[in-house]
Design an enzyme around this catalytic site. Structure first.
Site, PDB file in Angstrom:
ATOM      1  N   GLY A  55      47.589  40.082  49.308  1.00  0.00           N
ATOM      2  CA  GLY A  55      48.043  38.883  50.010  1.00  0.00           C
ATOM      3  C   GLY A  55      46.859  38.246  50.699  1.00  0.00           C
ATOM      4  N   CYS A  82      45.290  46.471  47.775  1.00  0.00           N
ATOM      5  CA  CYS A  82      44.533  45.500  48.551  1.00  0.00           C
ATOM      6  C   CYS A  82      45.210  45.243  49.901  1.00  0.00           C
ATOM      7  CB  CYS A  82      44.313  44.222  47.738  1.00  0.00           C
ATOM      8  SG  CYS A  82      43.040  43.194  48.461  1.00  0.00           S
ATOM      9  N   TYR A  83      45.765  44.054  50.122  1.00  0.00           N
ATOM     10  CA  TYR A  83      46.454  43.826  51.403  1.00  0.00           C
ATOM     11  C   TYR A  83      47.536  44.875  51.630  1.00  0.00           C
ATOM     12  CZ  TYR A  83      48.899  41.362  55.163  1.00  0.00           C
ATOM     13  OH  TYR A  83      49.474  41.029  56.368  1.00  0.00           O
ATOM     14  N   HIS A 169      42.271  46.039  42.700  1.00  0.00           N
ATOM     15  CA  HIS A 169      43.454  45.547  41.978  1.00  0.00           C
ATOM     16  C   HIS A 169      43.571  46.193  40.593  1.00  0.00           C
ATOM     17  CE1 HIS A 169      44.534  42.256  44.735  1.00  0.00           C
ATOM     18  NE2 HIS A 169      43.226  42.191  44.977  1.00  0.00           N
ATOM     19  N   GLU A 171      45.962  45.971  38.648  1.00  0.00           N
ATOM     20  CA  GLU A 171      46.748  45.106  37.757  1.00  0.00           C
ATOM     21  C   GLU A 171      45.882  44.107  36.994  1.00  0.00           C
ATOM     22  OE1 GLU A 171      46.591  44.998  40.984  1.00  0.00           O
ATOM     23  OE2 GLU A 171      46.848  42.998  41.828  1.00  0.00           O
ATOM     24  N   SER A 223      66.507  23.898  22.509  1.00  0.00           N
ATOM     25  CA  SER A 223      65.403  22.938  22.402  1.00  0.00           C
ATOM     26  C   SER A 223      64.498  23.282  21.233  1.00  0.00           C
ATOM     27  CB  SER A 223      64.581  22.956  23.692  1.00  0.00           C
ATOM     28  OG  SER A 223      63.855  24.175  23.766  1.00  0.00           O
ATOM     29  N   GLY A 224      64.639  24.502  20.719  1.00  0.00           N
ATOM     30  CA  GLY A 224      63.716  24.935  19.672  1.00  0.00           C
ATOM     31  C   GLY A 224      62.525  25.673  20.256  1.00  0.00           C
ATOM     32  N   GLY A 225      62.394  25.648  21.583  1.00  0.00           N
ATOM     33  CA  GLY A 225      61.335  26.414  22.249  1.00  0.00           C
ATOM     34  C   GLY A 225      61.666  27.912  22.208  1.00  0.00           C
ATOM     35  N   ASP A 227      62.170  30.261  24.575  1.00  0.00           N
ATOM     36  CA  ASP A 227      63.208  30.841  25.424  1.00  0.00           C
ATOM     37  C   ASP A 227      64.609  30.493  24.940  1.00  0.00           C
ATOM     38  OD1 ASP A 227      61.000  31.614  26.823  1.00  0.00           O
ATOM     39  OD2 ASP A 227      61.215  30.099  28.396  1.00  0.00           O
ATOM     40  N   SER A 228      64.838  29.199  24.678  1.00  0.00           N
ATOM     41  CA  SER A 228      66.203  28.854  24.279  1.00  0.00           C
ATOM     42  C   SER A 228      66.514  29.406  22.892  1.00  0.00           C
ATOM     43  CB  SER A 228      66.450  27.349  24.378  1.00  0.00           C
ATOM     44  OG  SER A 228      65.774  26.647  23.377  1.00  0.00           O
ATOM     45  N   SER A 229      65.513  29.537  22.027  1.00  0.00           N
ATOM     46  CA  SER A 229      65.768  30.094  20.688  1.00  0.00           C
ATOM     47  C   SER A 229      66.156  31.564  20.786  1.00  0.00           C
ATOM     48  CB  SER A 229      64.532  29.979  19.797  1.00  0.00           C
ATOM     49  OG  SER A 229      64.192  28.638  19.615  1.00  0.00           O
ATOM     50  N   LYS A 370      57.558  36.341  29.835  1.00  0.00           N
ATOM     51  CA  LYS A 370      57.407  35.604  28.573  1.00  0.00           C
ATOM     52  C   LYS A 370      57.058  36.514  27.392  1.00  0.00           C
ATOM     53  CE  LYS A 370      57.339  31.434  26.823  1.00  0.00           C
ATOM     54  NZ  LYS A 370      58.249  30.350  27.200  1.00  0.00           N
TER      55      LYS A 370
END
Ligand code: XMP
Length: 514
Positions: A55, A82-83, A169, A171, A223-225, A227-229, A370
């Protein structure tokens, strides 16, 4: 779904989502919550482990984000980063101060003591540091397990209380053994079994959707993107023709995209669902005629989308559920999950819930990042070219045409964009660049073609590398590739006499070009 999970408590660090993603890469499910979340809520979730993020604050300053001491007395393993490490020490009686030497970047860390956290990690390794405060004295009961030249406490632990602190970090990918350390924490120390796998997630989700929907009707805006697909295919596998997908072609899609979406999801496609394509191009062009201001264009496109969708929904009649392709970063960024709420300024053609009469929303991808959505898509058998699509904004080419939108300008930008994409694919660069496209400027200038004077548009090519789409750098594309693209656009796309390559990073520019 009642499954083992690790909780990430977010103190506003820029890598909060990254921590959660890395944990999930260890096949352990993990969720992000703000440090303002009450302890009893955290406990009620029965986490197998807790990670405190970095942070921007100094933990010894008044009003700095903190947590109550009892968090460290639960017996649940806690890892502070870290923080998060500093706050742990500060609360438990150690000392945190402004560091005489600020560490930033790749730093050599020396591991001094055997630790479960460092199991399989060499004694000297490289980590990513980013701090101006440091732990000058570990809290009582802690054993210092690693240091760097400028940081006496790079890692410390109290195995009796199950508390671990890392100043760096793990990550961030620059920390060479970071994933191993996180894996050691969540699997070795927290004892998670590592059952978070996409094939199981997909199977369980399909069962859950069936149970929830029963015999109900479900409506999905497609939408064809990506996520929606993925959401649509998951729904279709679960409930088949109880699902209706409405695909609005607003005339601002990439070249041939409308037909491609129809090929996959329409009656000739592989999935069982009712597919409705609405060809609303003209309606959008009429509404957009003469409008130059970018925000105004976005609003018009969004509103018109809702009108079209609403009309289609009315034709369908009663709808029980509405599907939304919300994914986990949307949840976190809208302030519901973590702390560093980036209030989203982009809206996918949205606001749907208000305009359609339905009982409930289903968000089958709500818990996924994603890359997990893409893996789920592959599990579901969705073609790779759809699963690995680049992001494409809801308002489509409306945000890639500077100035007013006309059918002719859409044609120019579609053709130029198709050439750019094809040439990057031919050059083997397509998978290596985060996002790339052609945009149309509103600049016209004098040129000469054959013996004729021209007064035509300039196309701008945009290609960026980015991790999170919040910042981006222009991608280095070999000059001969750019030249080939330029040559083809000039020869094949009428109405263009100049081609630019946009070198600007974000900030100060945005990725889109509107
Ligand atoms: P900017 O242009 O703000 O874009 O740097 C960052 C990322 O967001 C995408 N973008 C959108 N995505 N609806 C979306 O779903 C939108 O209205 C929208 N506007 C921009 C953009 O493509 C880039 O990936």
């Amino acid at each position: 779904m009642d499954q083992e999970k690790v909780i990430v408590i977010d103190f506003g660090g820029q890598y909060n989502q990254l921590v959660a993603r890395r944990v999930r890469e260890c096949n352990v499910y993990c969720e992000i919550y703000s440090y303002r979340t009450a302890l009893k809520e955290i406990v009620a979730m029965k986490p197998k482990g807790i990670i405190l993020t970095g942070g921007p604050n100094s933990c010894y300053e008044e009003g700095a984000p903190a947590y109550q001491k009892e968090l460290f007395e639960l017996g649940i393993p806690v890892l502070g980063l870290c923080y998060g490490a500093q706050i742990m020490m500060h609360i438990l009686g150690g000392k945190v101060e402004n560091a005489p030497v600020r560490e930033y970047g790749k730093t050599k860390v020396l591991i001094d003591k055997t630790s479960l956290l460092f199991s399989g990690v060499p004694e000297t390794t490289v980590c990513w540091m980013s701090h101006f405060d440091y732990i000058s004295k570990a809290a009582p009961g802690f054993l210092v397990t690693a240091h760097t030249t400028d940081c006496p406490v790079a890692a410390a632990e109290d195995t009796k209380r199950n508390l671990y602190a890392l100043q760096f970090h793990p990550e961030v990918l620059h920390t060479q053994e970071g994933t191993k350390m996180l894996n050691n924490f969540v699997r070795g120390i927290c004892g998670c079994s590592g059952g978070w796998r996409m094939d199981r997630f997909v199977e369980d989700s399909i069962q859950e959707i069936r149970k929830k929907v029963g015999k109900g009707n479900v409506l999905c805006a497609l939408s064809g993107g990506v996520d929606s697909s993925v959401a649509a295919v998951m729904m279709s596998k679960a409930i088949g023709s109880q699902l209706t997908c409405v695909f609005v072609d607003h005339g601002l899609l990439r070249k041939n995209e409308g037909d491609e979406v129809e090929e996959v999801f329409g009656s000739q496609g592989n999935y069982e669902l009712n597919f409705i394509r609405v060809n609303a191009q003209e309606r959008f062009y009429v509404k957009l005629a003469g409008v130059k201001e970018p925000e105004r264009k976005r609003k018009i496109i969004g509103e018109e989308f809702i009108r079209v969708f609403e009309e289609e929904a009315k034709k369908i009649g009663s709808v029980d559920f509405l599907v939304q392709g919300t994914i986990y970063p949307d949840v976190v960024e809208s302030g519901l999950g973590g702390e560093s709420a980036v209030i989203k300024s982009h809206h996918n053609v949205g606001g749907l819930p208000e305009c359609v009469d339905f009982k409930e929303i289903i968000e089958p991808l709500r818990s996924l990042f994603k890359d997990e959505v893409r893996t789920a898509g592959l599990e579901l058998g969705i073609p790779e070219h759809l699963v690995f699509r680049q992001p494409f904004p809801g308002p489509g080419l409306g945000v890639r045409i500077v100035g007013d939108v006309t059918a002719d300008k859409v044609r120019i930008v579609q053709d130029a964009d198709a050439i750019f994409r094809e040439e990057l694919a031919n050059a083997g660069l397509a998978q290596m660049i985060g996002q790339y496209f052609a945009a149309l400027t509103d600049m016209r200038s004098v040129g000469v073609m054959g013996d004729e004077r021209t007064y035509d548009y300039a196309v701008a090519l945009r290609a960026v590398n980015t991790v999170d789409f919040m910042t981006a750098e222009a991608a280095e594309i070999p000059f001969e590739v750019l030249q080939r693209v330029m040559g083809r656009i000039i020869n094949e796309v009428g109405g263009v006499n100049r081609v630019f390559y946009d070198l600007t990073s974000k900030p100060p520019a945005t990725i889109e070009f509107e």
